[in-house]
Design a protein around this motif. Sequence first.
Motif, PDB file in Angstrom:
ATOM      1  N   ASN A  15       0.809  -1.214   0.000  1.00 45.35           N
ATOM      2  CA  ASN A  15       0.000   0.000   0.000  1.00 45.35           C
ATOM      3  C   ASN A  15       0.844   1.267   0.000  1.00 45.35           C
ATOM      4  O   ASN A  15       0.362   2.338  -0.337  1.00 45.35           O
ATOM      5  CB  ASN A  15      -0.928   0.025   1.216  1.00 45.35           C
ATOM      6  CG  ASN A  15      -1.906  -1.118   1.184  1.00 45.35           C
ATOM      7  OD1 ASN A  15      -2.216  -1.643   0.126  1.00 45.35           O
ATOM      8  ND2 ASN A  15      -2.384  -1.507   2.342  1.00 45.35           N
ATOM      9  N   ASP A  16       2.100   1.178   0.377  1.00 46.92           N
ATOM     10  CA  ASP A  16       2.968   2.342   0.479  1.00 46.92           C
ATOM     11  C   ASP A  16       3.711   2.660  -0.813  1.00 46.92           C
ATOM     12  O   ASP A  16       4.407   3.663  -0.875  1.00 46.92           O
ATOM     13  CB  ASP A  16       3.993   2.137   1.593  1.00 46.92           C
ATOM     14  CG  ASP A  16       3.347   1.959   2.950  1.00 46.92           C
ATOM     15  OD1 ASP A  16       2.259   2.514   3.147  1.00 46.92           O
ATOM     16  OD2 ASP A  16       3.928   1.266   3.785  1.00 46.92           O
ATOM     17  N   ILE A  17       3.582   1.852  -1.825  1.00 47.16           N
ATOM     18  CA  ILE A  17       4.351   2.043  -3.056  1.00 47.16           C
ATOM     19  C   ILE A  17       4.041   3.377  -3.720  1.00 47.16           C
ATOM     20  O   ILE A  17       4.928   4.029  -4.250  1.00 47.16           O
ATOM     21  CB  ILE A  17       4.114   0.870  -4.027  1.00 47.16           C
ATOM     22  CG1 ILE A  17       4.824  -0.356  -3.486  1.00 47.16           C
ATOM     23  CG2 ILE A  17       4.609   1.195  -5.416  1.00 47.16           C
ATOM     24  CD1 ILE A  17       4.615  -1.584  -4.290  1.00 47.16           C
ATOM     25  N   ARG A  18       2.795   3.819  -3.651  1.00 45.56           N
ATOM     26  CA  ARG A  18       2.418   5.097  -4.274  1.00 45.56           C
ATOM     27  C   ARG A  18       3.094   6.276  -3.593  1.00 45.56           C
ATOM     28  O   ARG A  18       3.210   7.346  -4.178  1.00 45.56           O
ATOM     29  CB  ARG A  18       0.909   5.271  -4.233  1.00 45.56           C
ATOM     30  CG  ARG A  18       0.207   4.357  -5.177  1.00 45.56           C
ATOM     31  CD  ARG A  18      -1.282   4.647  -5.168  1.00 45.56           C
ATOM     32  NE  ARG A  18      -1.974   3.375  -5.241  1.00 45.56           N
ATOM     33  CZ  ARG A  18      -2.719   2.869  -4.286  1.00 45.56           C
ATOM     34  NH1 ARG A  18      -2.928   3.529  -3.184  1.00 45.56           N
ATOM     35  NH2 ARG A  18      -3.294   1.706  -4.438  1.00 45.56           N
ATOM     36  N   ASP A  19       3.525   6.105  -2.365  1.00 51.81           N
ATOM     37  CA  ASP A  19       4.140   7.202  -1.614  1.00 51.81           C
ATOM     38  C   ASP A  19       5.647   7.302  -1.811  1.00 51.81           C
ATOM     39  O   ASP A  19       6.271   8.222  -1.304  1.00 51.81           O
ATOM     40  CB  ASP A  19       3.859   7.027  -0.118  1.00 51.81           C
ATOM     41  CG  ASP A  19       2.382   7.085   0.198  1.00 51.81           C
ATOM     42  OD1 ASP A  19       1.644   7.733  -0.566  1.00 51.81           O
ATOM     43  OD2 ASP A  19       1.978   6.474   1.198  1.00 51.81           O
ATOM     44  N   ILE A  20       6.245   6.371  -2.535  1.00 45.89           N
ATOM     45  CA  ILE A  20       7.689   6.356  -2.714  1.00 45.89           C
ATOM     46  C   ILE A  20       8.069   7.264  -3.886  1.00 45.89           C
ATOM     47  O   ILE A  20       7.557   7.099  -4.989  1.00 45.89           O
ATOM     48  CB  ILE A  20       8.198   4.927  -2.996  1.00 45.89           C
ATOM     49  CG1 ILE A  20       7.858   4.015  -1.838  1.00 45.89           C
ATOM     50  CG2 ILE A  20       9.696   4.932  -3.243  1.00 45.89           C
ATOM     51  CD1 ILE A  20       8.158   2.563  -2.105  1.00 45.89           C
ATOM     52  N   PRO A  21       8.969   8.213  -3.668  1.00 46.31           N
ATOM     53  CA  PRO A  21       9.435   9.051  -4.776  1.00 46.31           C
ATOM     54  C   PRO A  21      10.202   8.210  -5.795  1.00 46.31           C
ATOM     55  O   PRO A  21      10.856   7.221  -5.449  1.00 46.31           O
ATOM     56  CB  PRO A  21      10.372  10.057  -4.112  1.00 46.31           C
ATOM     57  CG  PRO A  21      10.116   9.962  -2.655  1.00 46.31           C
ATOM     58  CD  PRO A  21       9.553   8.606  -2.394  1.00 46.31           C
ATOM     59  N   ILE A  22      10.128   8.611  -7.041  1.00 50.95           N
ATOM     60  CA  ILE A  22      10.788   7.857  -8.108  1.00 50.95           C
ATOM     61  C   ILE A  22      12.295   7.771  -7.872  1.00 50.95           C
ATOM     62  O   ILE A  22      12.921   6.778  -8.220  1.00 50.95           O
ATOM     63  CB  ILE A  22      10.463   8.468  -9.496  1.00 50.95           C
ATOM     64  CG1 ILE A  22      10.943   7.566 -10.618  1.00 50.95           C
ATOM     65  CG2 ILE A  22      11.071   9.844  -9.639  1.00 50.95           C
ATOM     66  CD1 ILE A  22      10.205   6.271 -10.736  1.00 50.95           C
ATOM     67  N   THR A  23      12.871   8.795  -7.245  1.00 52.63           N
ATOM     68  CA  THR A  23      14.317   8.768  -6.992  1.00 52.63           C
ATOM     69  C   THR A  23      14.714   7.649  -6.038  1.00 52.63           C
ATOM     70  O   THR A  23      15.821   7.127  -6.129  1.00 52.63           O
ATOM     71  CB  THR A  23      14.791  10.118  -6.426  1.00 52.63           C
ATOM     72  OG1 THR A  23      14.015  10.450  -5.274  1.00 52.63           O
ATOM     73  CG2 THR A  23      14.656  11.216  -7.463  1.00 52.63           C
ATOM     74  N   GLU A  24      13.809   7.283  -5.122  1.00 55.21           N
ATOM     75  CA  GLU A  24      14.102   6.181  -4.204  1.00 55.21           C
ATOM     76  C   GLU A  24      13.839   4.826  -4.843  1.00 55.21           C
ATOM     77  O   GLU A  24      14.489   3.843  -4.510  1.00 55.21           O
ATOM     78  CB  GLU A  24      13.264   6.316  -2.938  1.00 55.21           C
ATOM     79  CG  GLU A  24      13.679   7.470  -2.053  1.00 55.21           C
ATOM     80  CD  GLU A  24      12.867   7.539  -0.779  1.00 55.21           C
ATOM     81  OE1 GLU A  24      12.349   6.493  -0.344  1.00 55.21           O
ATOM     82  OE2 GLU A  24      12.765   8.644  -0.220  1.00 55.21           O
ATOM     83  N   ALA A  25      12.886   4.764  -5.749  1.00 59.79           N
ATOM     84  CA  ALA A  25      12.533   3.498  -6.388  1.00 59.79           C
ATOM     85  C   ALA A  25      13.445   3.172  -7.568  1.00 59.79           C
ATOM     86  O   ALA A  25      13.566   2.012  -7.950  1.00 59.79           O
ATOM     87  CB  ALA A  25      11.090   3.549  -6.868  1.00 59.79           C
ATOM     88  N   LEU A  26      14.086   4.186  -8.128  1.00 60.07           N
ATOM     89  CA  LEU A  26      14.861   4.001  -9.349  1.00 60.07           C
ATOM     90  C   LEU A  26      15.967   2.948  -9.260  1.00 60.07           C
ATOM     91  O   LEU A  26      16.126   2.155 -10.193  1.00 60.07           O
ATOM     92  CB  LEU A  26      15.423   5.337  -9.815  1.00 60.07           C
ATOM     93  CG  LEU A  26      15.777   5.441 -11.281  1.00 60.07           C
ATOM     94  CD1 LEU A  26      14.610   5.035 -12.163  1.00 60.07           C
ATOM     95  CD2 LEU A  26      16.226   6.836 -11.626  1.00 60.07           C
ATOM     96  N   PRO A  27      16.744   2.882  -8.183  1.00 60.99           N
ATOM     97  CA  PRO A  27      17.776   1.831  -8.123  1.00 60.99           C
ATOM     98  C   PRO A  27      17.196   0.417  -8.254  1.00 60.99           C
ATOM     99  O   PRO A  27      17.752  -0.426  -8.971  1.00 60.99           O
ATOM    100  CB  PRO A  27      18.434   2.031  -6.758  1.00 60.99           C
ATOM    101  CG  PRO A  27      18.192   3.464  -6.438  1.00 60.99           C
ATOM    102  CD  PRO A  27      16.857   3.791  -7.034  1.00 60.99           C
ATOM    103  N   ALA A  28      16.080   0.167  -7.587  1.00 60.67           N
ATOM    104  CA  ALA A  28      15.452  -1.154  -7.676  1.00 60.67           C
ATOM    105  C   ALA A  28      14.902  -1.387  -9.073  1.00 60.67           C
ATOM    106  O   ALA A  28      15.052  -2.481  -9.642  1.00 60.67           O
ATOM    107  CB  ALA A  28      14.336  -1.280  -6.649  1.00 60.67           C
ATOM    108  N   LEU A  29      14.285  -0.357  -9.655  1.00 60.81           N
ATOM    109  CA  LEU A  29      13.733  -0.489 -11.008  1.00 60.81           C
ATOM    110  C   LEU A  29      14.839  -0.705 -12.036  1.00 60.81           C
ATOM    111  O   LEU A  29      14.663  -1.480 -12.980  1.00 60.81           O
ATOM    112  CB  LEU A  29      12.903   0.744 -11.362  1.00 60.81           C
ATOM    113  CG  LEU A  29      11.613   0.908 -10.573  1.00 60.81           C
ATOM    114  CD1 LEU A  29      10.983   2.251 -10.880  1.00 60.81           C
ATOM    115  CD2 LEU A  29      10.645  -0.222 -10.868  1.00 60.81           C
ATOM    116  N   LYS A  30      15.970  -0.040 -11.855  1.00 64.92           N
ATOM    117  CA  LYS A  30      17.098  -0.225 -12.780  1.00 64.92           C
ATOM    118  C   LYS A  30      17.623  -1.659 -12.715  1.00 64.92           C
ATOM    119  O   LYS A  30      17.959  -2.243 -13.742  1.00 64.92           O
ATOM    120  CB  LYS A  30      18.218   0.764 -12.469  1.00 64.92           C
ATOM    121  CG  LYS A  30      17.953   2.149 -12.973  1.00 64.92           C
ATOM    122  CD  LYS A  30      19.144   3.064 -12.696  1.00 64.92           C
ATOM    123  CE  LYS A  30      18.920   4.450 -13.234  1.00 64.92           C
ATOM    124  NZ  LYS A  30      20.065   5.332 -12.988  1.00 64.92           N
TER     125      LYS A  30
END
Length: 64
Positions: A15-30
């Motif tokens: 449920n918290d994924i929408r609250d994560i800034p893209i800059t914090e999620a980017l390493p995992a997405l990369k």
Amino acid sequence: MDSNNNNDINSMHINDIRDIPITEALPALKSIAKLYSLKLNRLSDFRIARAIWANSLREIPGIW
């Protein structure tokens, strides 16, 4: 975001994924994009990487 998380993305609930800034999620997405040969600048590939990442954060009953 809750301060008890210590900003650890891997300990977050789905449920918290929408609250994560893209800059914090980017390493995992990369990392996911590299593993699956996805290009994050393509919207369809970005959505696939985001879905894989979201599923990896999901708690599965009986396993945890």
